[in-house]
Write an enzyme that holds these catalytic residues in place. Structure first.
Site, PDB file in Angstrom:
ATOM      1  N   TYR A 163      -2.721  13.566   5.033  1.00 51.17           N
ATOM      2  CA  TYR A 163      -2.443  12.325   4.285  1.00 51.17           C
ATOM      3  C   TYR A 163      -1.327  11.525   4.975  1.00 51.17           C
ATOM      4  CZ  TYR A 163      -1.285   9.653  -0.036  1.00 51.17           C
ATOM      5  OH  TYR A 163      -1.032   8.685  -0.978  1.00 51.17           O
ATOM      6  N   LYS A 167      -1.648   7.791   6.331  1.00 53.26           N
ATOM      7  CA  LYS A 167      -0.851   6.747   5.678  1.00 53.26           C
ATOM      8  C   LYS A 167       0.056   6.023   6.669  1.00 53.26           C
ATOM      9  CE  LYS A 167      -2.254   6.507   1.464  1.00 53.26           C
ATOM     10  NZ  LYS A 167      -3.142   5.365   1.130  1.00 53.26           N
TER      11      LYS A 167
END
Ligand code: NAD
Length: 305
Positions: A163, A167
């Site tokens: 993640y 991101k």
């Protein structure tokens, strides 16, 4: 100041069936926009599929007198999502790349599937939606994009290597869209939000979540995508719970070493304080800054100790 309106504009909100996306969709519809409510209707880990999440939000918008249509595609199929906007409303003006999932797991135990799914949804999904909207934006010389990063991407977060990578990728992606879009009045910014949603429900106590309504993220996004914003682009914003702040890269004083045999690990070690000296920081904004900085430095090379 009169309230910002979005009449005759079409906003595509991905992942608008809940959380932040739902708050965006309701807000923009209430301010006159046509809204495409996209949602695949998956669990926070990306499992399952349902049209219900998007349908409920569309019904709520229509019941309040607004204009909205549902789209149930994954963001990986961005062409179909933008096509829904064009078919229903004839245009696309604003893209909010918001859809997201988590596959948290320690890096030691991470599998390719955990890595791939996160990157497909966040990185590839944001790319596909923006890529499909781009020709419309260029042609009409107007486009606004918000991409969604996370503190996990900016700073790292235990159990979120997949993640975090995706991101922080949103930041570089946004910076480039801002640069390429400038000539066409395409403005792109990226937010690192914090808000109460099913994503955060399990990791934060209820009293903290109470102050983190998704509604508190919406006003910044609205201001950034409004047509009156023609200058604020390529920005990274931390936003949530009433706090709004811009973030930027900072460069330490650094050391410029002679590029000959004296450039050894030991030479860098001797300059380590300069490498880490943030007492007079610079704020670079592009690769050209680094080249200019090098050229300046080369005119006055510092002697190696
Ligand atoms: P949420 O889980 O409440 O909402 C995300 C929505 O995206 C869901 O309705 C889900 O069905 C949808 N979705 C997931 N995969 C999709 C896909 N492939 N195609 C279309 N829709 C899909 O989460 P949220 O908290 O509202 O998060 C919104 C965004 O903000 C995400 O990108 C998330 O990573 C980011 N974010 C949130 C927080 C926070 O504090 N809530 C913090 C940092 C970043």
């Amino acid at each position: 100041m009169s309230e910002l309106r979005f009449d005759n504009q079409t906003v595509v909100v991905t992942g608008a069936g809940g959380g932040l996306g739902k708050a965006y969709a309701l807000f923009f519809a209430s301010r006159g926009a046509n809204v495409v409510v996209n949602d695949l209707g998956v669990s926070h880990k990306g499992e399952g599929k349902s049209g219900k999440a998007a349908d409920v939000v569309v019904e709520e918008i229509r019941a309040a007198g607004g204009r909205a249509v549902a789209n149930y595609d994954s963001v990986e199929n961005g062409d179909a999502i933008i096509e829904t906007a064009i078919k229903a409303f004839g245009r696309i003006d604003i893209l909010l790349n918001n859809a997201g999932i988590l596959r948290d797991i320690s890096f030691k135990n991470m599998k390719d599937a955990d890595w791939d799914l996160i990157n497909r949804v966040h990185t590839y999904g944001a790319y596909k939606c923006a890529r499909a909207a781009w020709p419309h934006f260029r042609k009409q010389k107007f486009g606004r994009v918000i991409n969604t990063a996370s503190a996990a991407g900016l700073f790292g977060s235990f159990g979120q290597a997949n993640y975090s990578a995706a991101k922080l990728g949103q930041v570089g992606f946004t910076e480039t869209l801002a640069k390429e879009g400038a000539k066409y009045n395409i403005i792109a910014n990226v937010i690192a939000p914090i808000a109460a949603s099913r994503m955060t429900a399990t990791v934060m106590p209820p009293d903290v979540l109470e102050n983190l309504k998704p509604d508190w993220v919406v006003p910044l996004v609205a201001a950034l995508v409004h047509s009156s914003n023609t200058t604020e682009t390529g920005g990274i914003y931390e936003v949530g719970g009433g706090h709004v702040a811009k973030l930027r890269w900072e460069r330490a004083k650094g050391a410029l070493l002679k590029t000959d045999d004296s450039l050894t690990p030991g030479a860098i070690a001797r300059k380590w304080n300069d490498v880490n000296d943030f007492s007079q920081p610079e704020y670079p904004t592009g690769p050209a800054d680094f080249m200019a900085f090098l050229e300046d430095g080369l005119k006055t090379p510092s002697a190696q100790p």
